[in-house]
Design a protein around this motif. Structure first.
Motif, PDB file in Angstrom:
ATOM      1  N   VAL A 275       9.158   7.034  -0.734  1.00 39.48           N
ATOM      2  CA  VAL A 275       7.849   7.671  -0.646  1.00 39.48           C
ATOM      3  C   VAL A 275       6.981   7.177  -1.799  1.00 39.48           C
ATOM      4  N   VAL A 276       5.777   6.737  -1.469  1.00 36.72           N
ATOM      5  CA  VAL A 276       4.796   6.339  -2.487  1.00 36.72           C
ATOM      6  C   VAL A 276       3.487   7.059  -2.185  1.00 36.72           C
ATOM      7  N   GLU A 277       2.649   7.168  -3.199  1.00 33.81           N
ATOM      8  CA  GLU A 277       1.366   7.825  -3.002  1.00 33.81           C
ATOM      9  C   GLU A 277       0.305   6.761  -2.759  1.00 33.81           C
ATOM     10  N   THR A 278      -0.484   6.932  -1.725  1.00 33.78           N
ATOM     11  CA  THR A 278      -1.544   5.992  -1.395  1.00 33.78           C
ATOM     12  C   THR A 278      -2.766   6.281  -2.252  1.00 33.78           C
ATOM     13  N   GLU A 279      -3.759   5.413  -2.146  1.00 31.03           N
ATOM     14  CA  GLU A 279      -4.998   5.596  -2.901  1.00 31.03           C
ATOM     15  C   GLU A 279      -5.706   6.897  -2.529  1.00 31.03           C
ATOM     16  N   LEU A 280      -5.487   7.370  -1.315  1.00 32.00           N
ATOM     17  CA  LEU A 280      -6.126   8.601  -0.853  1.00 32.00           C
ATOM     18  C   LEU A 280      -5.327   9.838  -1.226  1.00 32.00           C
ATOM     19  N   GLY A 281      -4.214   9.632  -1.986  1.00 35.18           N
ATOM     20  CA  GLY A 281      -3.403  10.760  -2.408  1.00 35.18           C
ATOM     21  C   GLY A 281      -2.406  11.223  -1.373  1.00 35.18           C
ATOM     22  N   GLN A 282      -2.258  10.478  -0.290  1.00 36.62           N
ATOM     23  CA  GLN A 282      -1.297  10.847   0.740  1.00 36.62           C
ATOM     24  C   GLN A 282       0.046  10.195   0.437  1.00 36.62           C
ATOM     25  N   GLU A 283       1.116  10.823   0.899  1.00 38.40           N
ATOM     26  CA  GLU A 283       2.444  10.251   0.721  1.00 38.40           C
ATOM     27  C   GLU A 283       2.766   9.349   1.906  1.00 38.40           C
ATOM     28  N   GLN A 284       3.392   8.205   1.583  1.00 37.73           N
ATOM     29  CA  GLN A 284       3.761   7.254   2.625  1.00 37.73           C
ATOM     30  C   GLN A 284       5.137   6.705   2.286  1.00 37.73           C
ATOM     31  N   GLN A 285       5.976   6.554   3.301  1.00 38.53           N
ATOM     32  CA  GLN A 285       7.317   6.026   3.073  1.00 38.53           C
ATOM     33  C   GLN A 285       7.328   4.512   3.281  1.00 38.53           C
ATOM     34  N   VAL A 286       8.096   3.814   2.414  1.00 40.20           N
ATOM     35  CA  VAL A 286       8.144   2.354   2.457  1.00 40.20           C
ATOM     36  C   VAL A 286       9.580   1.879   2.293  1.00 40.20           C
ATOM     37  N   ASN A 287       9.960   0.861   3.026  1.00 35.40           N
ATOM     38  CA  ASN A 287      11.268   0.215   2.890  1.00 35.40           C
ATOM     39  C   ASN A 287      11.086  -0.942   1.914  1.00 35.40           C
ATOM     40  N   MET A 288      11.538  -0.785   0.674  1.00 39.36           N
ATOM     41  CA  MET A 288      11.291  -1.770  -0.370  1.00 39.36           C
ATOM     42  C   MET A 288      11.891  -3.155  -0.075  1.00 39.36           C
ATOM     43  N   PRO A 289      13.141  -3.270   0.415  1.00 41.91           N
ATOM     44  CA  PRO A 289      13.645  -4.616   0.721  1.00 41.91           C
ATOM     45  C   PRO A 289      12.786  -5.334   1.766  1.00 41.91           C
ATOM     46  N   ALA A 290      12.363  -4.614   2.770  1.00 43.50           N
ATOM     47  CA  ALA A 290      11.511  -5.227   3.791  1.00 43.50           C
ATOM     48  C   ALA A 290      10.156  -5.600   3.201  1.00 43.50           C
ATOM     49  N   LEU A 291       9.653  -4.758   2.305  1.00 41.03           N
ATOM     50  CA  LEU A 291       8.379  -5.049   1.666  1.00 41.03           C
ATOM     51  C   LEU A 291       8.490  -6.298   0.797  1.00 41.03           C
ATOM     52  N   ARG A 292       9.589  -6.428   0.046  1.00 40.13           N
ATOM     53  CA  ARG A 292       9.797  -7.633  -0.768  1.00 40.13           C
ATOM     54  C   ARG A 292       9.878  -8.882   0.106  1.00 40.13           C
ATOM     55  N   THR A 293      10.558  -8.762   1.238  1.00 34.93           N
ATOM     56  CA  THR A 293      10.662  -9.876   2.172  1.00 34.93           C
ATOM     57  C   THR A 293       9.289 -10.269   2.703  1.00 34.93           C
ATOM     58  N   LEU A 294       8.499  -9.274   3.029  1.00 35.74           N
ATOM     59  CA  LEU A 294       7.146  -9.523   3.523  1.00 35.74           C
ATOM     60  C   LEU A 294       6.287 -10.198   2.461  1.00 35.74           C
ATOM     61  N   ILE A 295       6.396  -9.743   1.219  1.00 40.08           N
ATOM     62  CA  ILE A 295       5.624 -10.348   0.131  1.00 40.08           C
ATOM     63  C   ILE A 295       6.048 -11.801  -0.065  1.00 40.08           C
ATOM     64  N   ALA A 296       7.351 -12.064  -0.028  1.00 39.68           N
ATOM     65  CA  ALA A 296       7.835 -13.440  -0.173  1.00 39.68           C
ATOM     66  C   ALA A 296       7.343 -14.308   0.976  1.00 39.68           C
ATOM     67  N   ALA A 297       7.361 -13.759   2.196  1.00 36.37           N
ATOM     68  CA  ALA A 297       6.878 -14.518   3.356  1.00 36.37           C
ATOM     69  C   ALA A 297       5.386 -14.815   3.210  1.00 36.37           C
ATOM     70  N   GLY A 298       4.631 -13.851   2.717  1.00 35.15           N
ATOM     71  CA  GLY A 298       3.198 -14.070   2.498  1.00 35.15           C
ATOM     72  C   GLY A 298       2.951 -15.150   1.463  1.00 35.15           C
ATOM     73  N   LYS A 299       3.760 -15.149   0.409  1.00 36.52           N
ATOM     74  CA  LYS A 299       3.636 -16.186  -0.618  1.00 36.52           C
ATOM     75  C   LYS A 299       3.933 -17.557  -0.018  1.00 36.52           C
ATOM     76  N   ASP A 300       5.007 -17.641   0.779  1.00 33.01           N
ATOM     77  CA  ASP A 300       5.359 -18.908   1.426  1.00 33.01           C
ATOM     78  C   ASP A 300       4.256 -19.379   2.364  1.00 33.01           C
ATOM     79  N   LEU A 301       3.702 -18.441   3.120  1.00 30.27           N
ATOM     80  CA  LEU A 301       2.597 -18.789   4.018  1.00 30.27           C
ATOM     81  C   LEU A 301       1.404 -19.334   3.243  1.00 30.27           C
ATOM     82  N   GLY A 302       1.094 -18.707   2.132  1.00 31.60           N
ATOM     83  CA  GLY A 302      -0.012 -19.165   1.311  1.00 31.60           C
ATOM     84  C   GLY A 302       0.218 -20.567   0.771  1.00 31.60           C
TER      85      GLY A 302
END
Length: 153
Positions: free
Chosen positions: A91-118
């Motif tokens: 669970v992380v807090e968004t800019e609007l103060g709402q709680e949102q759940q995130v899968n960190m390993p998947a998020l890291r994978t997505l960030i790495a894929a975005g870097k590779d795409l760039g």
């Protein structure tokens, strides 16, 4: 005896020099680096050599640019799937103060894929930079690379 340029060989040597570098191409073809410089100078003024070089370079490149674009599209599609399939576990807090759940390993994978795409997109942009005018002739003599020192034959 007059010297007759073997256009096929000179164009092939220039293509190799473009990909391997002058020294490696000279070793491969058992010629001097100065010969490559001479061919490159002639390339600027000889339409026959210029056309043959362009054809051989295009053949050497093959269809890799199209394949790279297809690979980028596939990678972007997979990145989109990752975003859609993230299973919330943190669970992380968004800019609007709402709680949102995130899968960190998947998020890291997505960030790495975005870097590779760039990086791939940047490489494609750099590689296409010389192709803005596909039928343009090489620059006139004296243009481009700074004057190189004369090399012994």
């Amino acid at each position: 005896m007059a010297y007759h340029l073997n256009y096929e060989r000179a164009a092939a040597i220039l293509v190799d020099a473009a990909y391997l570098g002058d020294e490696e191409a000279a070793k491969k073809w058992k010629i001097t680096v100065r010969t490559i410089y001479n061919y490159r100078e002639r390339l600027k003024t000889d339409p026959k050599l210029s056309d043959l070089f362009r054809q051989k370079r295009a053949a050497a490149e093959g269809d890799w640019r199209s394949e790279l674009k297809r690979a980028l599209t596939r990678t972007l599609g997979k990145a989109t799937l990752i975003v859609e399939c993230i299973e919330p576990v943190i669970v992380v807090e968004t800019e609007l103060g709402q709680e949102q759940q995130v899968n960190m390993p998947a998020l890291r994978t997505l960030i790495a894929a975005g870097k590779d795409l760039g990086e791939l997109a940047l490489a494609l942009e750099v590689l296409n930079a010389g192709d803005t005018q596909p039928d343009a002739r090489p620059p006139a003599a004296g243009a481009g690379v700074a004057n190189r020192p004369d090399l012994p034959n």
